[in-house]
Design an enzyme around this catalytic site. Sequence first.
Site, PDB file in Angstrom:
ATOM      1  N   LYS A 193       0.833  -1.205   0.000  1.00 44.19           N
ATOM      2  CA  LYS A 193       0.000   0.000   0.000  1.00 44.19           C
ATOM      3  C   LYS A 193       0.866   1.252   0.000  1.00 44.19           C
ATOM      4  O   LYS A 193       1.588   1.520   0.961  1.00 44.19           O
ATOM      5  CB  LYS A 193      -0.908   0.059   1.233  1.00 44.19           C
ATOM      6  CG  LYS A 193      -1.878   1.242   1.119  1.00 44.19           C
ATOM      7  CD  LYS A 193      -2.552   1.621   2.407  1.00 44.19           C
ATOM      8  CE  LYS A 193      -1.910   2.802   3.101  1.00 44.19           C
ATOM      9  NZ  LYS A 193      -2.074   4.076   2.386  1.00 44.19           N
ATOM     10  N   GLU A 267      10.269   0.733  10.098  1.00 44.08           N
ATOM     11  CA  GLU A 267      11.239   1.820   9.883  1.00 44.08           C
ATOM     12  C   GLU A 267      10.517   3.113  10.220  1.00 44.08           C
ATOM     13  O   GLU A 267       9.608   3.505   9.499  1.00 44.08           O
ATOM     14  CB  GLU A 267      11.709   1.849   8.423  1.00 44.08           C
ATOM     15  CG  GLU A 267      12.371   0.586   7.934  1.00 44.08           C
ATOM     16  CD  GLU A 267      13.777   0.415   8.488  1.00 44.08           C
ATOM     17  OE1 GLU A 267      14.313   1.363   9.099  1.00 44.08           O
ATOM     18  OE2 GLU A 267      14.330  -0.679   8.305  1.00 44.08           O
ATOM     19  N   CYS A 301      13.483  10.683   6.590  1.00 44.11           N
ATOM     20  CA  CYS A 301      13.476  10.191   7.974  1.00 44.11           C
ATOM     21  C   CYS A 301      14.856  10.299   8.604  1.00 44.11           C
ATOM     22  O   CYS A 301      14.976  10.524   9.794  1.00 44.11           O
ATOM     23  CB  CYS A 301      12.990   8.755   8.017  1.00 44.11           C
ATOM     24  SG  CYS A 301      13.841   7.731   6.835  1.00 44.11           S
ATOM     25  N   GLU A 398      10.306  15.087  15.604  1.00 48.37           N
ATOM     26  CA  GLU A 398      10.540  15.102  14.164  1.00 48.37           C
ATOM     27  C   GLU A 398       9.592  16.094  13.492  1.00 48.37           C
ATOM     28  O   GLU A 398       8.387  16.020  13.670  1.00 48.37           O
ATOM     29  CB  GLU A 398      10.292  13.697  13.616  1.00 48.37           C
ATOM     30  CG  GLU A 398      10.608  13.572  12.159  1.00 48.37           C
ATOM     31  CD  GLU A 398      10.451  12.156  11.667  1.00 48.37           C
ATOM     32  OE1 GLU A 398       9.400  11.555  11.930  1.00 48.37           O
ATOM     33  OE2 GLU A 398      11.385  11.648  11.029  1.00 48.37           O
TER      34      GLU A 398
HETATM   35  P1  NAP Z   1       2.373   7.611   8.456  1.00 46.25           P
HETATM   36  O1  NAP Z   1       1.229   8.486   8.718  1.00 46.25           O
HETATM   37  O2  NAP Z   1       2.837   6.720   9.540  1.00 46.25           O
HETATM   38  O3  NAP Z   1       2.003   6.772   7.163  1.00 46.25           O
HETATM   39  C1  NAP Z   1       2.807   5.761   6.616  1.00 46.25           C
HETATM   40  C2  NAP Z   1       1.947   4.797   5.856  1.00 46.25           C
HETATM   41  O4  NAP Z   1       1.095   4.101   6.763  1.00 46.25           O
HETATM   42  C3  NAP Z   1       1.025   5.451   4.840  1.00 46.25           C
HETATM   43  O5  NAP Z   1       0.857   4.583   3.744  1.00 46.25           O
HETATM   44  C4  NAP Z   1      -0.249   5.587   5.631  1.00 46.25           C
HETATM   45  O6  NAP Z   1      -1.383   5.703   4.828  1.00 46.25           O
HETATM   46  C5  NAP Z   1      -0.258   4.295   6.403  1.00 46.25           C
HETATM   47  N1  NAP Z   1      -1.060   4.307   7.624  1.00 46.25           N
HETATM   48  C6  NAP Z   1      -1.581   5.377   8.293  1.00 46.25           C
HETATM   49  N2  NAP Z   1      -2.249   4.968   9.385  1.00 46.25           N
HETATM   50  C7  NAP Z   1      -2.160   3.615   9.419  1.00 46.25           C
HETATM   51  C8  NAP Z   1      -2.626   2.599  10.309  1.00 46.25           C
HETATM   52  N3  NAP Z   1      -3.327   2.899  11.411  1.00 46.25           N
HETATM   53  N4  NAP Z   1      -2.341   1.311  10.044  1.00 46.25           N
HETATM   54  C9  NAP Z   1      -1.607   0.985   8.955  1.00 46.25           C
HETATM   55  N5  NAP Z   1      -1.153   1.890   8.071  1.00 46.25           N
HETATM   56  C10 NAP Z   1      -1.404   3.196   8.299  1.00 46.25           C
HETATM   57  O7  NAP Z   1       3.645   8.420   8.033  1.00 46.25           O
HETATM   58  P2  NAP Z   1       3.734   9.481   6.882  1.00 46.25           P
HETATM   59  O8  NAP Z   1       3.201  10.757   7.386  1.00 46.25           O
HETATM   60  O9  NAP Z   1       3.161   8.925   5.641  1.00 46.25           O
HETATM   61  O10 NAP Z   1       5.334   9.545   6.685  1.00 46.25           O
HETATM   62  C11 NAP Z   1       6.177  10.364   7.450  1.00 46.25           C
HETATM   63  C12 NAP Z   1       6.841   9.551   8.546  1.00 46.25           C
HETATM   64  O11 NAP Z   1       7.504   8.411   8.015  1.00 46.25           O
HETATM   65  C13 NAP Z   1       7.905  10.330   9.246  1.00 46.25           C
HETATM   66  O12 NAP Z   1       7.710  10.205  10.634  1.00 46.25           O
HETATM   67  C14 NAP Z   1       9.201   9.661   8.806  1.00 46.25           C
HETATM   68  O13 NAP Z   1      10.245   9.742   9.702  1.00 46.25           O
HETATM   69  C15 NAP Z   1       8.797   8.279   8.581  1.00 46.25           C
HETATM   70  N6  NAP Z   1       9.704   7.620   7.627  1.00 46.25           N
HETATM   71  C16 NAP Z   1      10.606   6.704   8.099  1.00 46.25           C
HETATM   72  C17 NAP Z   1      11.488   6.077   7.243  1.00 46.25           C
HETATM   73  C18 NAP Z   1      12.477   5.071   7.743  1.00 46.25           C
HETATM   74  O14 NAP Z   1      13.055   4.351   6.939  1.00 46.25           O
HETATM   75  N7  NAP Z   1      12.709   4.958   9.010  1.00 46.25           N
HETATM   76  C19 NAP Z   1      11.433   6.351   5.876  1.00 46.25           C
HETATM   77  C20 NAP Z   1      10.506   7.280   5.421  1.00 46.25           C
HETATM   78  C21 NAP Z   1       9.633   7.907   6.314  1.00 46.25           C
HETATM   79  P3  NAP Z   1      -1.871   7.188   4.418  1.00 46.25           P
HETATM   80  O15 NAP Z   1      -0.844   7.755   3.521  1.00 46.25           O
HETATM   81  O16 NAP Z   1      -3.123   6.962   3.709  1.00 46.25           O
HETATM   82  O17 NAP Z   1      -2.021   7.965   5.692  1.00 46.25           O
END
Ligand code: NAP
Length: 491
Positions: A193, A267, A301, A398
């Site tokens: 997804k 991650e 990230c 963050e």
């Molecule tokens: P997010 O809100 O956690 O979303 C990540 C993914 O999970 C999206 O596809 C999101 O769908 C989905 N999602 C949301 N709620 C969910 C739930 N309850 N159960 C399962 N899946 C769910 O994060 P984001 O705002 O997209 O990304 C930013 C964050 O990602 C930052 O905190 C960043 O540090 C972190 N990040 C970490 C890494 C790493 O390798 N450590 C790499 C990249 C990013 P939707 O898009 O539809 O909300």
Amino acid sequence: MSGQSKLSFDGGWEYSAAPQDTSMMQLEKQYGLFIGGDFVAPEEGGYFDTVNPATEEKLASVASATDADVNRAVKAARKAFEGPWSKMSAADRGKYIFRIARMLQERSREFAVIESLDGGKPIRESRDIDIPLSAAHFFYYAGWADKLQYAFPGRSAQPLGVAGQIIPWNFPLLMAAWKIAPALACGNTVVLKPAETTPLTALKLAELIRDADLPPGVVNIVTGAGETGSAIVQHDDIDKIAFTGSTAVGRSIQQSLAGTNKKYTLELGGKAANIIFADAAIDQAIEGIVNGIFFNQGHVCCAGSRLLVQEAVADEVIQKLKDRMETLIVGNPLDKNTDIGAINSSAQLERIESYLRLGQEEGAEMHQSSRSVPDAGYWCRPTLFTGVAQSNRIVQEEIFGPVLAIQTFRTLEEGVTKANNTPYGLSGGVWTDKGAKIFKMTRAIRAGVIWANTFNKFDPTSPFGGYKESGVGREGGLHGLSAYARLENRA
Ligand code: NAP
Ligand code: MG
């Protein structure tokens, strides 16, 4: 200048516009879900729009997958796993992954354009980093597919089954490659997804996978919001969850997986420090800091969102950084001169702006570049804060935007203590002339990746992942491969 708009520097320099050609791009008006080798309509979820964050214009509408659609995708993945994919020789599986890698290279410019349109990142980044690295991941893991006995000597590597994979919006295609390539190399099938705001390159990858003739159901791509991700996490017939995203969502996923047999890797976020010693090559370090937090809008990230600078050179470094910030071009992601593109969504821009207010309320001094930004779309000028305290939220949390918090330190020990004093531990950077100091720092800093005299360098062969609240498990390299295999001792 043939009537094209010019980007002009306040300092007097002028850059002619250098627009990326978009004529090779093919986008459908509407995308279904990629299940069982074909695009299908969602059962009841309808469609939502994905927009260009630089113009706020709609790019396409994409399907919203409900529980029933996720169930269909998991069934297709299970069927492919039990059918052709696990029966095929490992060498043949490898050939398919190589084919995906080559086709991605052939279509790389189209993928780069779509990545920049859908997500807002400068074409320079998507063209030179995201797409080539994505292809490199497929090449790297394709090579392992028929060599697993050498990857894990003395043990046999069995696939886990169906992997559910959920990815964020900051590196849409690259995160898909990080997840799909090792899963396929170990013989698993997947349901992936993409993030709600950046589904398009994953859907183009679905087209490419169909064109590569992968057996139907080996890769399934379902678009939707958080509920779709949650339906994947909750599904009983999934053997492994791989998630990249925020720490908050990662934590809730970990809770819901507790007590199940599902393997998982998470991650999550980061709050990395770039640590500059007085003996560092300062101009080189300035470029590293700029690359670490301002390029890609700070949507990284492992971004170097904190700067720790040794007191003796603090004034020099901060002044040089301010001067450099004035030269950074914020604007059209499809212009090849652009350094900083659009913030990914209005929600993310609001989040960043709330931190800018908070930093000032906490008593820090804010400095922003004086450059103009376009009227439409979501933009944030490169920003730095000085006069911050270790306990300030802009130091601990963050922000995920082009915002740098600057602190000073005197001794190496103080630098280490400050660097380690956040809930995260994903990455870090050390800048010094002395090799011995690099070794001391890399041992003392609790982070999964530490760069020395450089920043944000990636390679498919090296593992990536965090300590503390930055995650569980590793992706990339052999570590990333082992996350998709059941390793058994050979009799
Ligand atoms: P997010 O809100 O956690 O979303 C990540 C993914 O999970 C999206 O596809 C999101 O769908 C989905 N999602 C949301 N709620 C969910 C739930 N309850 N159960 C399962 N899946 C769910 O994060 P984001 O705002 O997209 O990304 C930013 C964050 O990602 C930052 O905190 C960043 O540090 C972190 N990040 C970490 C890494 C790493 O390798 N450590 C790499 C990249 C990013 P939707 O898009 O539809 O909300
Ligand atoms: Mg979009």
